[in-house]
Motif scaffolding. Structure first.
Motif, PDB file in Angstrom:
ATOM      1  N   VAL A 177      33.224  -0.862   1.115  1.00 23.20           N
ATOM      2  CA  VAL A 177      32.824  -0.387  -0.208  1.00 23.20           C
ATOM      3  C   VAL A 177      31.496  -1.040  -0.561  1.00 23.20           C
ATOM      4  N   ARG A 178      30.453  -0.246  -0.664  1.00 22.25           N
ATOM      5  CA  ARG A 178      29.102  -0.781  -0.862  1.00 22.25           C
ATOM      6  C   ARG A 178      28.654  -0.721  -2.324  1.00 22.25           C
ATOM      7  N   THR A 179      29.373   0.035  -3.139  1.00 22.88           N
ATOM      8  CA  THR A 179      29.020   0.146  -4.553  1.00 22.88           C
ATOM      9  C   THR A 179      30.151  -0.432  -5.381  1.00 22.88           C
ATOM     10  N   TYR A 180      29.886  -1.579  -6.003  1.00 25.29           N
ATOM     11  CA  TYR A 180      30.916  -2.267  -6.780  1.00 25.29           C
ATOM     12  C   TYR A 180      30.246  -3.193  -7.782  1.00 25.29           C
ATOM     13  N   GLU A 181      30.616  -3.066  -9.046  1.00 24.50           N
ATOM     14  CA  GLU A 181      30.120  -3.953 -10.104  1.00 24.50           C
ATOM     15  C   GLU A 181      31.245  -4.227 -11.093  1.00 24.50           C
ATOM     16  N   SER A 182      31.292  -5.456 -11.574  1.00 18.07           N
ATOM     17  CA  SER A 182      32.309  -5.840 -12.544  1.00 18.07           C
ATOM     18  C   SER A 182      31.745  -6.916 -13.453  1.00 18.07           C
ATOM     19  N   GLN A 183      31.943  -6.748 -14.761  1.00 18.51           N
ATOM     20  CA  GLN A 183      31.528  -7.769 -15.736  1.00 18.51           C
ATOM     21  C   GLN A 183      32.666  -7.975 -16.730  1.00 18.51           C
ATOM     22  N   MET A 184      33.064  -9.230 -16.886  1.00 14.79           N
ATOM     23  CA  MET A 184      34.138  -9.557 -17.816  1.00 14.79           C
ATOM     24  C   MET A 184      33.706 -10.654 -18.780  1.00 14.79           C
ATOM     25  N   VAL A 185      34.003 -10.443 -20.059  1.00 17.90           N
ATOM     26  CA  VAL A 185      33.787 -11.470 -21.078  1.00 17.90           C
ATOM     27  C   VAL A 185      35.133 -11.766 -21.721  1.00 17.90           C
ATOM     28  N   ILE A 186      35.468 -13.043 -21.840  1.00 16.10           N
ATOM     29  CA  ILE A 186      36.715 -13.486 -22.451  1.00 16.10           C
ATOM     30  C   ILE A 186      36.369 -14.266 -23.724  1.00 16.10           C
ATOM     31  N   ARG A 187      36.960 -13.877 -24.839  1.00 13.70           N
ATOM     32  CA  ARG A 187      36.690 -14.560 -26.102  1.00 13.70           C
ATOM     33  C   ARG A 187      37.991 -15.087 -26.707  1.00 13.70           C
ATOM     34  N   PRO A 188      38.148 -16.411 -26.793  1.00  9.56           N
ATOM     35  CA  PRO A 188      39.369 -16.988 -27.363  1.00  9.56           C
ATOM     36  C   PRO A 188      39.545 -16.611 -28.830  1.00  9.56           C
ATOM     37  N   HIS A 189      40.799 -16.489 -29.251  1.00  7.18           N
ATOM     38  CA  HIS A 189      41.078 -16.341 -30.681  1.00  7.18           C
ATOM     39  C   HIS A 189      40.798 -17.658 -31.398  1.00  7.18           C
ATOM     40  N   LYS A 190      41.038 -18.778 -30.683  1.00  5.88           N
ATOM     41  CA  LYS A 190      40.766 -20.103 -31.250  1.00  5.88           C
ATOM     42  C   LYS A 190      39.921 -20.925 -30.273  1.00  5.88           C
ATOM     43  N   THR A 191      40.597 -21.563 -29.293  1.00  2.32           N
ATOM     44  CA  THR A 191      39.884 -22.392 -28.313  1.00  2.32           C
ATOM     45  C   THR A 191      40.274 -21.957 -26.909  1.00  2.32           C
ATOM     46  N   PHE A 192      39.608 -22.533 -25.902  1.00  4.28           N
ATOM     47  CA  PHE A 192      39.879 -22.191 -24.510  1.00  4.28           C
ATOM     48  C   PHE A 192      41.299 -22.569 -24.081  1.00  4.28           C
ATOM     49  N   ASP A 193      41.898 -23.547 -24.754  1.00  3.04           N
ATOM     50  CA  ASP A 193      43.192 -24.071 -24.315  1.00  3.04           C
ATOM     51  C   ASP A 193      44.338 -23.778 -25.274  1.00  3.04           C
ATOM     52  N   GLU A 194      44.106 -22.867 -26.218  1.00  4.06           N
ATOM     53  CA  GLU A 194      45.172 -22.406 -27.103  1.00  4.06           C
ATOM     54  C   GLU A 194      45.458 -20.940 -26.807  1.00  4.06           C
ATOM     55  N   ASN A 195      46.731 -20.555 -26.935  1.00  3.82           N
ATOM     56  CA  ASN A 195      47.120 -19.179 -26.644  1.00  3.82           C
ATOM     57  C   ASN A 195      46.344 -18.177 -27.489  1.00  3.82           C
ATOM     58  N   GLY A 196      45.969 -17.065 -26.829  1.00  5.72           N
ATOM     59  CA  GLY A 196      45.348 -15.957 -27.545  1.00  5.72           C
ATOM     60  C   GLY A 196      43.889 -15.747 -27.210  1.00  5.72           C
ATOM     61  N   PHE A 197      43.552 -14.519 -26.777  1.00 11.06           N
ATOM     62  CA  PHE A 197      42.154 -14.173 -26.480  1.00 11.06           C
ATOM     63  C   PHE A 197      42.015 -12.664 -26.353  1.00 11.06           C
ATOM     64  N   ASP A 198      40.783 -12.192 -26.487  1.00 14.02           N
ATOM     65  CA  ASP A 198      40.400 -10.821 -26.178  1.00 14.02           C
ATOM     66  C   ASP A 198      39.541 -10.839 -24.927  1.00 14.02           C
ATOM     67  N   TYR A 199      39.547  -9.731 -24.192  1.00 17.94           N
ATOM     68  CA  TYR A 199      38.627  -9.623 -23.053  1.00 17.94           C
ATOM     69  C   TYR A 199      38.023  -8.226 -23.009  1.00 17.94           C
ATOM     70  N   LEU A 200      36.813  -8.152 -22.499  1.00 18.99           N
ATOM     71  CA  LEU A 200      36.112  -6.883 -22.306  1.00 18.99           C
ATOM     72  C   LEU A 200      35.682  -6.821 -20.853  1.00 18.99           C
ATOM     73  N   LEU A 201      36.137  -5.798 -20.143  1.00 22.21           N
ATOM     74  CA  LEU A 201      35.827  -5.623 -18.724  1.00 22.21           C
ATOM     75  C   LEU A 201      35.116  -4.293 -18.529  1.00 22.21           C
TER      76      LEU A 201
END
Length: 224
Positions: A177-201
């Motif tokens: 597979v020669r054509t492949y791109e992926s971008q993901m952003v993860i945004r915590p609801h609070k902090t990196f180590d507390e439950n809860g986040f949104d992501y955009l892929l």
């Protein structure tokens, strides 16, 4: 390259803007709960001004999926907006990065190895071989990925794209597979180590199959 961090920052800022637009319009009464949108508002939130519009193909409480055709091809680009309330952002991020752990939980993996690491930029070159449903050949991907934890903006970012690498020539057993791109952003609801986040892929690839991608996805998930 030295330009890589600048490109990553620019991409992050664009994706962050999309995420802010989508989440502000979808936000329900509590973090991780999202409402259904007016179709016109939803199209404007997902696409930047002047961009080709996205078509929503799945709309669930914690998961939204859009697609749009890639000009001049029969392929689609996909965009996913999702949310978790019972997992920490760091746990989710680490699962995306941990190739050894993926070999245990992903039964479709034939091979998944880090071929090269660049400590200066944090880039890694990955070789991934995955089963496709019978009678299709398995596919293999060679791609570079970069990731960063942006403490200032409270974001995690992971980007990947297909590359060539001299130590991984094509294997006649697999379709490259020669054509492949992926971008993901993860945004915590609070902090990196507390439950809860949104992501955009945002994701696109060309698996070089005569079957439409949704058929392949269905066959894989059905175990056919």
């Amino acid at each position: 390259s030295r330009k890589a961090p600048a490109r990553l920052w620019l991409l992050t800022s664009v994706l962050m803007k999309h995420m802010e637009n989508i989440s502000s319009l979808l936000q329900g009464s509590s973090p991780g709960e999202y409402q259904r949108l007016d179709p016109k508002l939803e199209r404007e939130a997902v696409a930047a001004p002047g961009e080709q519009p996205w078509e929503m193909i799945m709309d669930k409480k914690h998961f939204k999926l859009w697609r749009r055709p890639i000009e001049g091809t029969h392929l689609y680009q996909y965009r996913v907006f999702g949310s978790y309330t019972d997992v920490t952002p760091r746990q989710f991020f680490n699962v995306q990065l941990d190739t050894e752990y993926r070999k245990k939980w992903d039964s479709l993996v034939i091979k998944l190895d880090v071929i090269e690491r660049d400590l200066a930029t944090g880039s890694e070159v990955i070789h991934w071989v995955t089963h496709f449903p019978y009678p299709m050949y398995s596919r293999d991907y060679v791609y570079v990925r970069r990731y960063s934890v942006d403490k200032e903006n409270n974001l995690m970012v992971l980007v990947s794209r297909a590359v060539e690498h001299p130590s991984v020539p094509e294997d006649p057993e697999y379709v490259r597979v020669r054509t492949y791109e992926s971008q993901m952003v993860i945004r915590p609801h609070k902090t990196f180590d507390e439950n809860g986040f949104d992501y955009l892929l945002t994701y696109s690839d060309n698996p070089q199959t005569v079957f439409p991608r949704y058929c392949v996805s269905w066959m894989v998930s059905s175990g056919e």
